[in-house]
Design an enzyme around this catalytic site. Sequence first.
Site, PDB file in Angstrom:
ATOM      1  N   ARG A 127      -2.850  -3.020  37.555  1.00 26.36           N
ATOM      2  CA  ARG A 127      -3.341  -2.259  38.706  1.00 26.36           C
ATOM      3  C   ARG A 127      -3.514  -3.105  39.947  1.00 26.36           C
ATOM      4  O   ARG A 127      -4.027  -2.614  40.959  1.00 26.36           O
ATOM      5  CB  ARG A 127      -4.629  -1.526  38.336  1.00 26.36           C
ATOM      6  N   THR A 173      -5.218  -4.764  31.868  1.00 29.73           N
ATOM      7  CA  THR A 173      -4.408  -3.913  32.740  1.00 29.73           C
ATOM      8  C   THR A 173      -5.038  -3.771  34.130  1.00 29.73           C
ATOM      9  O   THR A 173      -4.381  -3.299  35.050  1.00 29.73           O
ATOM     10  CB  THR A 173      -4.232  -2.512  32.131  1.00 29.73           C
ATOM     11  N   GLY A 189      -8.421  -2.379  25.775  1.00 35.20           N
ATOM     12  CA  GLY A 189      -8.338  -2.408  24.317  1.00 35.20           C
ATOM     13  C   GLY A 189      -9.360  -1.566  23.604  1.00 35.20           C
ATOM     14  O   GLY A 189      -9.442  -1.584  22.378  1.00 35.20           O
ATOM     15  N   ASN A 272     -15.337   3.171  27.252  1.00 37.16           N
ATOM     16  CA  ASN A 272     -15.747   4.041  26.152  1.00 37.16           C
ATOM     17  C   ASN A 272     -16.193   3.233  24.933  1.00 37.16           C
ATOM     18  O   ASN A 272     -15.957   2.030  24.836  1.00 37.16           O
ATOM     19  CB  ASN A 272     -14.591   4.965  25.763  1.00 37.16           C
ATOM     20  N   ASP A 317     -14.345   9.507  24.710  1.00 32.70           N
ATOM     21  CA  ASP A 317     -13.364   8.678  25.405  1.00 32.70           C
ATOM     22  C   ASP A 317     -13.595   8.691  26.904  1.00 32.70           C
ATOM     23  O   ASP A 317     -12.665   8.567  27.698  1.00 32.70           O
ATOM     24  CB  ASP A 317     -11.932   9.125  25.075  1.00 32.70           C
ATOM     25  N   ASN A 403     -10.074   9.644  36.641  1.00 33.64           N
ATOM     26  CA  ASN A 403      -9.712   8.473  35.851  1.00 33.64           C
ATOM     27  C   ASN A 403      -9.609   7.262  36.764  1.00 33.64           C
ATOM     28  O   ASN A 403     -10.342   7.141  37.736  1.00 33.64           O
ATOM     29  CB  ASN A 403      -8.425   8.753  35.072  1.00 33.64           C
ATOM     30  N   CYS A 619       0.412   6.200  17.131  1.00 26.86           N
ATOM     31  CA  CYS A 619       1.437   6.481  18.136  1.00 26.86           C
ATOM     32  C   CYS A 619       0.930   7.192  19.384  1.00 26.86           C
ATOM     33  O   CYS A 619       1.572   7.120  20.441  1.00 26.86           O
ATOM     34  CB  CYS A 619       2.557   7.331  17.525  1.00 26.86           C
TER      35      CYS A 619
END
Length: 688
Positions: A127, A173, A189, A272, A317, A403, A619
């Site tokens: 970012r 990130t 993570g 979270n 979350d 977000n 996944c």
Amino acid sequence: MRISAIAAALLLASCTSSTVPPQAAAPVAEAGEWTSDGRDYSAQRYSPLTQINAANVSQLGLAWYDDLDTYRGVEATPLYADGVLYNTLPWNITIAYDARTGERLWTYDPKVPREYGRYACCEPVSRGLAMDEGKIIIATLDGRLIALDRANGEPIWTSRAFPEQTTYAYSITGAPRVFDGKVVIGQSGGDMGVRGFAAAFDADTGEQIWKFFLTPNPEDRPDGEASDGVNAMMRATWADEGMWRQLGGGANPWDSFAYDPELNLVYVGTGNAVPHARYYRSNGEGDNLFVCSIVALDADTGEYRWHYQMNPGEEWDWTCTQSMISADLEIDGRQRKVLMQAPKNGFFYVLDRETGEFISAEAHVFQNWNAGFDANGRPITRESVRYTGMPALVAPGPGGAHNWFPMAFSPRTGLAYFPAYQSAFPFAVMPDWTPAPLRSNSGWGATGEEAVRRQGELFAEAAQYEKAWLTAWDPVKQEAAWQVELPRHGNGGVFVTASDLVFEGTTRQTFAAFDARTGEELWSYPTQSAPVAGGITYMLDGVQYVAVNAGWGGGAAQIERGAGTELPRSAARLLVFKLGGTAQLPPLPPQASAPPEPPRLRADEATIERGRALFAQTCALCHGQNAIGGVKDLRHMDRATHDKFSDIVLGGIYLDKGMASFSDILSEDDVAAIHAYVIARANEDWGR
């Protein structure tokens, strides 16, 4: 040289230009510069430039662009100083441009191992960057901090934010921040299972200055770090038994940090909890500090000063890692130093940034978890959203009402601007769940015929709530000043100028300018991909430019549920505009044909159900909940891809694309079950 704390504070108060040398540190950006993620320490993403205004913004055209050669999500806010624009791409590839022409001056590739794509929720994105004196500082997906020479891109020093080999699946990130000579960084993570922490490093040497863990030591002992003084306080909010001891508890600060130089405080927004289900994480008990909180730390020592927890016992979350903006506001006839945040839980919060005192909060989307706040500002959580074995519909959904997409604030209008998303999601405790290494360790998901049937009904109900807006919010009145409805989730971060323009990328695949006081759309440009990143503006040779990365993907693509298909789009680009710009983008490639017909479903129900559970755990981070959307929508695989499904998942033949082998955690039977589930989902949506 670095500016003093007093001078920086004056700069924040005035929001005007400064007369500092060109090589000054990030917070002392001149009016025409953008030298840190939020432009200055206030992180308001407010520019004092006015050359582009409501009267002439319709004349804005493309000055230059650069093809970034990726279909991954590009989420970085560029930086600008001294005629050079700095940008970073997935895998932390960093580029310096001549900001007049777009000529690449240098490129630095830190060679991030592609296996780390497995550990990154929502793609191997970055970012942004940090700037300090003559350095550009990057924080890589695999945990390195690297200071590059701004002039040539050569490394000056390299440090590590976490070890190469670790019990936890850490990644980075978020953008690093430089606060008064200290590089502050967290990590990602939390969905995999980590113990979150924030750390500060010397910007000149890369040496660690302090570290603060955000959940208690699972071995009930001191860490020898700045957080030791509150380890007992944290520990008292966690059950004696629970999978937090194995998985770390979460609370990782994966994106936003803030700083007040006058108060000498660093503000850490935490993530979270993990496992998501408190039933497994902490025996269904406790607030679980410091998940989903803002924690204020002494900038020099990392010692605890105060905290406010948005969601005690968080299990949906939700994160509090979103933009934190400092401002001085008059509230109830009193001047307050405030910190503002709109985290994922659907509320807009105003806190006293000196003490952490709760001032106010109000919902900006439909929500059903909160029954109010007590006299101390503690949220009152409805028990109906504490999910059990039968799915419960909770709003907002895990994508959050706001977000990571950056928020802005204008001291002229007194309004905050951010992309909002209204949603809901059916949560349920997964029976007999056990954690697995290097997978999504949520502990939620319906199983069993009745629960799955109910989940399907609630997904249909949840779809009715979905809406997206650009919202202008009055933090004093705690109400929306205006909203512009947009077609789907994933609209980009914003910035605002002193000419009362708000710029945002939209899922109409445009970059647009809105009137900051009314919301009227004044200009838009077809970008051929939805710009999810935060843009910037800068002045060079008397010309004001606007720059943004247009690269749909990342979390926006994975959370998307509206259509469940990938947007027809170009590869990612850096786009730079100016008044009278005449550059043209090449034509968009022809839209992809309809999804191919899937193979016939031949697996039995038991295999499909097993595959569904494995998909959710292994996944879904990259390929979407319920196998919808994501980096690659697996329902839309062609026959050739189906034929080599096992070679991709176990053989790692797509490692160069970031799809590493999962042979260390999945067997051939596991992969066959996952494949059967994907085929089942494809057939469901094909109409069979």
